[in-house]
Motif scaffolding. Structure first.
Motif, PDB file in Angstrom:
ATOM      1  N   THR A   1       0.749  -1.103   0.078  1.00 51.90           N
ATOM      2  CA  THR A   1       0.017   0.009  -0.025  1.00 51.90           C
ATOM      3  C   THR A   1       0.941   1.209   0.067  1.00 51.90           C
ATOM      4  N   SER A   2       2.196   1.023   0.259  1.00 50.14           N
ATOM      5  CA  SER A   2       3.040   2.366   0.481  1.00 50.14           C
ATOM      6  C   SER A   2       3.474   2.637  -0.699  1.00 50.14           C
ATOM      7  N   ILE A   3       3.699   1.753  -1.572  1.00 47.09           N
ATOM      8  CA  ILE A   3       4.505   2.054  -3.076  1.00 47.09           C
ATOM      9  C   ILE A   3       4.121   2.943  -3.765  1.00 47.09           C
ATOM     10  N   PRO A   4       2.782   3.268  -4.173  1.00 41.84           N
ATOM     11  CA  PRO A   4       2.444   4.391  -4.860  1.00 41.84           C
ATOM     12  C   PRO A   4       3.039   5.673  -4.531  1.00 41.84           C
ATOM     13  N   LEU A   5       2.881   6.011  -2.998  1.00 47.87           N
ATOM     14  CA  LEU A   5       3.249   7.106  -2.368  1.00 47.87           C
ATOM     15  C   LEU A   5       4.979   7.221  -2.409  1.00 47.87           C
ATOM     16  N   VAL A   6       5.431   5.998  -2.115  1.00 52.92           N
ATOM     17  CA  VAL A   6       6.750   6.152  -2.170  1.00 52.92           C
ATOM     18  C   VAL A   6       7.528   6.347  -3.691  1.00 52.92           C
ATOM     19  N   LYS A   7       6.959   5.980  -4.268  1.00 55.41           N
ATOM     20  CA  LYS A   7       7.395   5.946  -5.857  1.00 55.41           C
ATOM     21  C   LYS A   7       7.213   7.544  -6.276  1.00 55.41           C
ATOM     22  N   ALA A   8       6.070   7.994  -5.730  1.00 57.79           N
ATOM     23  CA  ALA A   8       5.680   9.471  -6.069  1.00 57.79           C
ATOM     24  C   ALA A   8       6.834  10.390  -5.501  1.00 57.79           C
ATOM     25  N   GLN A   9       7.090  10.115  -4.051  1.00 55.63           N
ATOM     26  CA  GLN A   9       8.061  10.825  -3.337  1.00 55.63           C
ATOM     27  C   GLN A   9       9.319  11.050  -3.995  1.00 55.63           C
ATOM     28  N   ILE A  10       9.960   9.805  -4.451  1.00 54.02           N
ATOM     29  CA  ILE A  10      11.260   9.565  -5.232  1.00 54.02           C
ATOM     30  C   ILE A  10      11.358  10.463  -6.330  1.00 54.02           C
ATOM     31  N   ARG A  11      10.178  10.387  -7.043  1.00 50.25           N
ATOM     32  CA  ARG A  11      10.245  11.346  -8.343  1.00 50.25           C
ATOM     33  C   ARG A  11      10.373  13.038  -8.045  1.00 50.25           C
ATOM     34  N   THR A  12       9.949  13.206  -6.747  1.00 55.89           N
ATOM     35  CA  THR A  12      10.409  14.829  -6.438  1.00 55.89           C
ATOM     36  C   THR A  12      11.827  14.868  -5.957  1.00 55.89           C
ATOM     37  N   LEU A  13      12.436  13.880  -5.807  1.00 51.44           N
ATOM     38  CA  LEU A  13      13.777  13.998  -5.062  1.00 51.44           C
ATOM     39  C   LEU A  13      15.054  14.332  -6.039  1.00 51.44           C
ATOM     40  N   ASN A  14      15.996  14.769  -5.511  1.00 52.14           N
ATOM     41  CA  ASN A  14      17.326  14.933  -6.179  1.00 52.14           C
ATOM     42  C   ASN A  14      18.425  14.101  -5.657  1.00 52.14           C
ATOM     43  N   PHE A  15      19.035  13.162  -6.379  1.00 50.43           N
ATOM     44  CA  PHE A  15      19.752  12.302  -5.835  1.00 50.43           C
ATOM     45  C   PHE A  15      21.010  12.829  -5.192  1.00 50.43           C
ATOM     46  N   ALA A  16      21.494  13.689  -5.641  1.00 50.16           N
ATOM     47  CA  ALA A  16      22.713  14.625  -5.234  1.00 50.16           C
ATOM     48  C   ALA A  16      22.306  15.216  -3.730  1.00 50.16           C
ATOM     49  N   GLU A  17      21.068  15.663  -3.702  1.00 45.54           N
ATOM     50  CA  GLU A  17      20.607  16.329  -2.585  1.00 45.54           C
ATOM     51  C   GLU A  17      20.433  15.277  -1.537  1.00 45.54           C
ATOM     52  N   CYS A  18      20.005  13.961  -1.855  1.00 42.15           N
ATOM     53  CA  CYS A  18      19.778  12.897  -0.849  1.00 42.15           C
ATOM     54  C   CYS A  18      21.015  12.757  -0.470  1.00 42.15           C
ATOM     55  N   GLN A  19      22.231  12.394  -1.238  1.00 39.41           N
ATOM     56  CA  GLN A  19      23.431  12.179  -0.810  1.00 39.41           C
ATOM     57  C   GLN A  19      24.044  13.201   0.214  1.00 39.41           C
ATOM     58  N   ASN A  20      23.831  14.379  -0.141  1.00 39.79           N
ATOM     59  CA  ASN A  20      24.132  15.375   0.869  1.00 39.79           C
ATOM     60  C   ASN A  20      23.528  15.281   2.322  1.00 39.79           C
ATOM     61  N   ILE A  21      22.139  15.033   2.060  1.00 38.11           N
ATOM     62  CA  ILE A  21      21.315  14.928   3.446  1.00 38.11           C
ATOM     63  C   ILE A  21      21.900  13.541   4.119  1.00 38.11           C
ATOM     64  N   ALA A  22      22.205  12.599   3.334  1.00 39.25           N
ATOM     65  CA  ALA A  22      22.557  11.526   3.997  1.00 39.25           C
ATOM     66  C   ALA A  22      24.051  11.477   4.848  1.00 39.25           C
ATOM     67  N   GLN A  23      24.878  12.377   4.100  1.00 37.41           N
ATOM     68  CA  GLN A  23      26.149  12.443   5.083  1.00 37.41           C
ATOM     69  C   GLN A  23      25.818  13.430   6.181  1.00 37.41           C
ATOM     70  N   LYS A  24      25.002  14.325   5.979  1.00 35.01           N
ATOM     71  CA  LYS A  24      24.648  15.038   7.279  1.00 35.01           C
ATOM     72  C   LYS A  24      24.159  14.132   8.306  1.00 35.01           C
ATOM     73  N   ALA A  25      23.174  13.228   7.782  1.00 37.10           N
ATOM     74  CA  ALA A  25      22.534  12.484   8.991  1.00 37.10           C
ATOM     75  C   ALA A  25      23.483  11.649   9.676  1.00 37.10           C
ATOM     76  N   LEU A  26      24.762  11.115   9.194  1.00 40.22           N
ATOM     77  CA  LEU A  26      25.729  10.271   9.634  1.00 40.22           C
ATOM     78  C   LEU A  26      26.352  11.238  10.792  1.00 40.22           C
ATOM     79  N   GLN A  27      26.402  12.662  10.530  1.00 41.25           N
ATOM     80  CA  GLN A  27      27.131  13.428  11.440  1.00 41.25           C
ATOM     81  C   GLN A  27      26.123  13.927  12.639  1.00 41.25           C
ATOM     82  N   CYS A  28      24.996  13.605  12.479  1.00 46.66           N
ATOM     83  CA  CYS A  28      23.659  13.861  13.599  1.00 46.66           C
ATOM     84  C   CYS A  28      24.174  13.204  14.873  1.00 46.66           C
ATOM     85  N   ASP A  29      23.538  13.739  15.935  1.00 50.54           N
ATOM     86  CA  ASP A  29      23.678  13.026  17.278  1.00 50.54           C
ATOM     87  C   ASP A  29      22.566  12.161  17.599  1.00 50.54           C
TER      88      ASP A  29
END
Ligand code: PEP
Ligand code: MG
Length: 948
Positions: A910-938
């Protein structure tokens, strides 16, 4: 643990009288550093209360509770007085067993002694010449074989041999003849057909005392092409009384007796046929023992003295076990009865003993000469363990809980909470109470029939049909009538019997049987409500918010989606299985919101937000309007997302990730594909197994897996081998009770211990694959040896069943596996990260913990660091990584996981359509940036705030 040991025996002791003997004994204890000299006063005081003469030339001197302060270490010592010492005026002792016990450990010693003393050993005690002889005679257990009417059950509801074995074990367990684990030792393949539908099965592991229980199912059970109408379950060990056992076998090998046994359904008659001890149909009364230290020598002496004032015979059993004479101290002590156990007294009819039962019950209630604290339900539920102070932590009151299933919902509150029933416990009018009960049952049956007729949902019809059958169960009704005959009122007899039956079911920790306990309580409450005139809780007509303490997966599965708009619970966690089921059904849910939610008045409007966990009681009209608008907005987004659900999930900068579905039912694959699943990323095969009443054989499994592969039409299928254990027990694959099941034999740890089971599953999978893309993964891998052992089995199976399109991987659920991923990555084809368990094990928080599970957030940087390491290790060796935990569909987690480089996200379809839709709005480079920041979070909170 106290033990009688040769080195603790002092031979050749001398004392002119008891006072000197006590001094001698204390000196021994002082010498062995068990007590200080002041303990002597305690021994003397105890003897003054009443002599500690046990019988057969033995005394058991011990201090008063006040003198425990002088005990340095718990222990027992034995002193042999060859010339004897006069102990209580008339009796001489030759052996003193002196006890220094800080609590009630001495009951164990008493039990050992009194069992030995059932035979006459007085001469051997007197004439013993060595410590070895003394220990040997005290340890000599009389040969035994418990075979009595309370171990026979007839008309037992059972669908298969598992049910039968469970019931047979329950009878033995209730009477403490076997311990947990016994059922695992019963191998149905070893059942022996004695003839005429009578079978026997024997096990000797986890046996406390030899015994035979006899089960007769309601309907004969199919087994190996024959039928079972009677099953004898034999718990045997080296104390088994062979002559008595052989007498039983002689009866069973006599065709005429066997025929009688097959036809008979009355346990009393069956007991007579097989020569079992018969429980006399005498008037009886029960009472719970409240003495802090159990039925030890002093209260037992009082009980003997009271019982002896009556001429008629009085017998007593503890927790429905074997009956013993209430006039014999040795026999009473041999019960080893502890605080919280139920003593049932029976009195010889037409004698003064019948009226005497009242005096006896009153005396036991008053503590038999000791001060007693009343015993409450909670203590009983704690299984009579030592008294400990329990620290409880209240949830803080707030208007938010854990978001467990996305969406906004509002409607009248339908609060399901325990109702209070008030009634008198006793009544003198058995006839009137019986009539009341019959009327109430009839009324409830009528209501249920009406409900079945009106219900459109097949599953609900089935549940209530089963309830009707339960209300017709002769065993159940018989049990209640027993209570009525003992002058209990109809509600008391009904409630007490149902509760006892439900508790017995629950003890097995088997989810299917536990569900039956819930069913029992369900019908129990309905009838009780009628008996007490308490009105039924009326379900609101419009879609409502269901408010409960907790919902089990089965509760959620039973819900009528059209009537339940949302779920709000006091306890529970987002990755508990109930939450997973709610998500699968698409019902918005907020869980773990605190017990104050149970105080919400029924029919008050409640608004819940399954996306952030907020809820509002009696919201302003404007809020509802806002919610309606928001829900409509979400509905439109979903409609839009569903339109494109079959398209791939590609970010704005053209990075694609595979979107797969998690399923637990074979026929769910078709819907998953329609929802946009590009693969099945996790087939939870233990759930597929659970759909079968008995272990599915290779053919059945093959057919099941074929259904999934057929529906996938060439898309890949990632199958997880059986992940039984933890919170997912399989009734037909019992696991011995474990202190920490989540840290116990679970997943691969279980299947590697049952390699045949694993091999069979692998064969079925390979046979079903027909070279279609199949990916097999092993759950709960923590050590490289486990992976290699599982892989070796698969390689062996592959030789016979070659499969070209096969990949083999592991689930990363244990931090050890994530940390070892650089090594594992060289050997596997892929990793699938189970973030539900990975989070639970990283944070050391039970994923279903009512209060803590909200703190077990998969976005915690520690979990993300493990995911990061796993992905990097996999990619270094050209392997792919998926996420199949609940985190994969969490909108806050999607960009982070993408940014960490995972190749596949697998989620509830049931989550698939919404997750797919969300991914289509994302920018992968931006995601990588967020992920690196996340690894630094406390903290997880900091990670969740990153995208805002
Ligand atoms: C997990 O642990 O994340 C997982 C997918 O497995 P399960 O929830 O079935 O334990
Ligand atoms: Mg898991």
């Amino acid at each position: 643990m106290l033990a009688l040991d040769v080195q603790h025996v002092r031979m050749d002791q001398h004392a002119v009288d008891k006072a000197q003997a006590l001094e001698c004994l204390v000196n021994i204890l002082v010498e062995d550093k068990l007590v200080t000299p002041e303990y002597l006063e305690g021994l003397k005081a105890r003897e003054q209360q009443s002599a500690t003469y046990l019988g057969q030339g033995i005394a058991i001197p011990h201090g008063t509770p006040q003198s425990r302060q002088y005990i340095l270490e718990t222990g027992v010592r034995l002193a042999h007085f060859p010339q004897g010492v006069v102990w209580d005026g008339e009796n001489k002792i030759y052996l003193a067993v002196v006890i220094a016990a800080k609590s009630d450990e001495h009951l164990q010693v008493l039990q050992i002694l009194t069992r030995a003393l059932i035979d006459d050993v007085s001469d051997r005690v007197k004439n013993a010449t060595s410590a070895e002889q003394i220990i040997e005679l005290l340890h000599a257990q009389p040969p035994s074989l418990a075979l009595h009417e309370n171990l026979i059950a007839t008309q037992v509801p059972a669908n298969d041999t598992d049910d039968l074995l469970w019931q047979a074990t329950q009878l033995l367990k209730q009477q403490k003849l076997v311990e947990p684990g016994f059922i695992c030792a019963l191998d149905p393949k070893q059942m022996i057909h004695l003839g005429e539908g009578t079978w026997s099965i024997t096990a000797s592991e986890h046996v406390l005392s030899p015994a035979v229980s006899i089960i007769k199912p309601e309907h004969p059970i199919e087994h190996q092409g024959e039928s079972i109408s009677t099953l004898l379950c034999i718990a045997s060990n080296d104390q088994l009384d062979m002559p008595q056992f052989n007498r039983l076998m002689d009866i069973l090998f006599d065709p005429s007796q066997l025929e009688k046994l097959t036809q008979e359904n009355d346990s009393h008659q069956i007991a007579q046929i097989i020569g079992a001890e018969i429980i006399p149909d005498w008037p009886s009364r029960s009472v719970t023992l409240a003495n802090a230290h159990g039925l030890h020598a002093r209260p037992a002496t009082q009980l003997v003295n009271i019982s002896k004032t009556f001429k008629g015979d009085i017998q007593v059993s503890a927790d429905d076990g074997q009956l013993v004479s209430a006039k014999s101290l040795t026999k009473l002590l041999s019960l080893g009865c502890k605080r919280g156990q139920v003593l049932t007294f029976i009195a010889e009819p037409n004698t003064d003993a019948v009226a005497g039962l009242d005096d006896i019950i009153a005396a036991v209630k008053n503590g038999l000469g000791e001060e007693v604290e009343p015993i409450d339900e909670q203590e009983l539920a704690n299984n009579n363990t030592d008294k400990v102070e329990v620290l409880t932590f209240e949830e803080e009151e707030s208007n938010s809980g854990i978001p467990a299933s996305s969406g906004l919902a509002f409607g009248p509150a339908h609060v399901i909470k325990p109702r209070e029933f008030k009634y008198e416990r006793n009544s003198k009018n058995v006839k009137a109470e019986t009539a009341k009960l019959e009327q109430a049952i009839a009324q409830v049956k009528e209501n249920i029939r009406q409900f079945i007729a009106e219900s459109k949902v097949e599953a609900i019809k089935q549940i209530f049909t089963a309830h009707l059958e339960m209300l017709d169960d002769p065993d159940l009704i018989q049990g209640v009538h027993k209570g009525l005959k003992q002058n209990l009122s109809a509600p008391a007899a009904w409630h007490e019997h149902i509760e006892a039956a439900a508790k017995a079911q629950e003890q097995l920790k088997d989810h299917l049987l536990a569900e039956r306990a819930a069913d029992l309580r369900d019908i129990g409450e309905r009838v009780l409500a009628v008996l007490c005139g308490v009105p039924d809780v009326v379900e609101p007509q419009e879609p409502y918010i269901l408010i409960m303490h907790d919902v089990g997966p089965s509760d959620v599965a039973r819900l009528d989606k059209d009537r339940v708009a949302g779920i709000l619970t006091a306890v529970g966690g987002a990755s508990a299985h109930s939450a997973i089921v709610a998500r699968a059904l698409g019902i918005p849910a907020v869980v773990g919101a605190g017990s104050s939610v149970l105080k919400i008045e029924s029919n008050t409007t409640v608004l819940i937000n399954g996306d952030n966990g907020d809820f509002v009681i009696d919201p302003a009209q404007s809020l509802i309007e806002h919610a309606v608008a928001e829900r409509e907005r979400q509905r439109q987004i979903r409609i839009e997302a569903e339109k494109h659900c079959l398209e791939p999930a590609i970010t704005l900068d053209k990075h694609q990730v595979e979107i797969a579905a998690n399923i637990g039912k074979v026929n769910a694959a078709g819907k998953a594909v329609k929802d946009g699943a590009e693969a099945i990323g996790l087939l939870r095969t233990e759930l597929v197994f659970m759909a079968h009443n008995s272990a599915p054989d290779e053919k059945t499994q093959e057919a099941d897996y074929r259904v999934v592969l057929d529906d996938l039409a060439g898309r890949p299928l990632v199958v997880r081998t059986l992940d039984v254990g933890g919170d997912k027990p399989l009734p037909y694959l019992p696991i011995a009770e474990e202190e920490n099941p989540f840290l116990g034999i679970r997943g691969i740890r279980l299947t590697l211990r049952k390699p045949e089971l694993l091999r069979q599953q692998l064969v079925a999978l390979l046979k079903a694959s027909d070279n279609r893309p199949l990916r097999i993964m092993f759950p709960m891998i923590g050590r490289v040896e486990e992976w290699r052992a599982a892989k070796a089995i698969l390689d062996e199976v592959r030789q016979d069943y070659p499969c070209e399109n096969l990949e083999v991987g592991i689930m990363i659920e244990v931090p050890a596996a994530a940390l070892l991923s650089p090594i594992l990555a060289q050997e596997v084809d892929f990793f699938s990260i189970g973030t539900n368990d990975l989070t639970q094990y990283t944070m050391a928080i039970d994923r279903g913990h009512p209060l803590l599970s909200a703190e077990a957030d998969g976005l915690h940087p520690s979990v993300l660091l493990l995911i990061d390491q796993t992905v990097r290790a996999a990619h270094q060796y050209g392997k792919w990584v998926g996420i199949c935990g609940e985190l994969a569909a969490d909108p806050k987690a999607v960009p982070v996981l993408m940014g960490l480089g995972v190749d596949e996200l697998s989620m509830s379809s049931t989550s698939i359509p919404l997750v797919k839709a969300q991914i289509r709005t994302l920018n992968f480079a931006e995601c990588q940036n967020i992920a690196q920041k996340a690894l630094q979070c406390d903290s997880a909170t900091a990670v969740r705030q990153l995208g805002e």
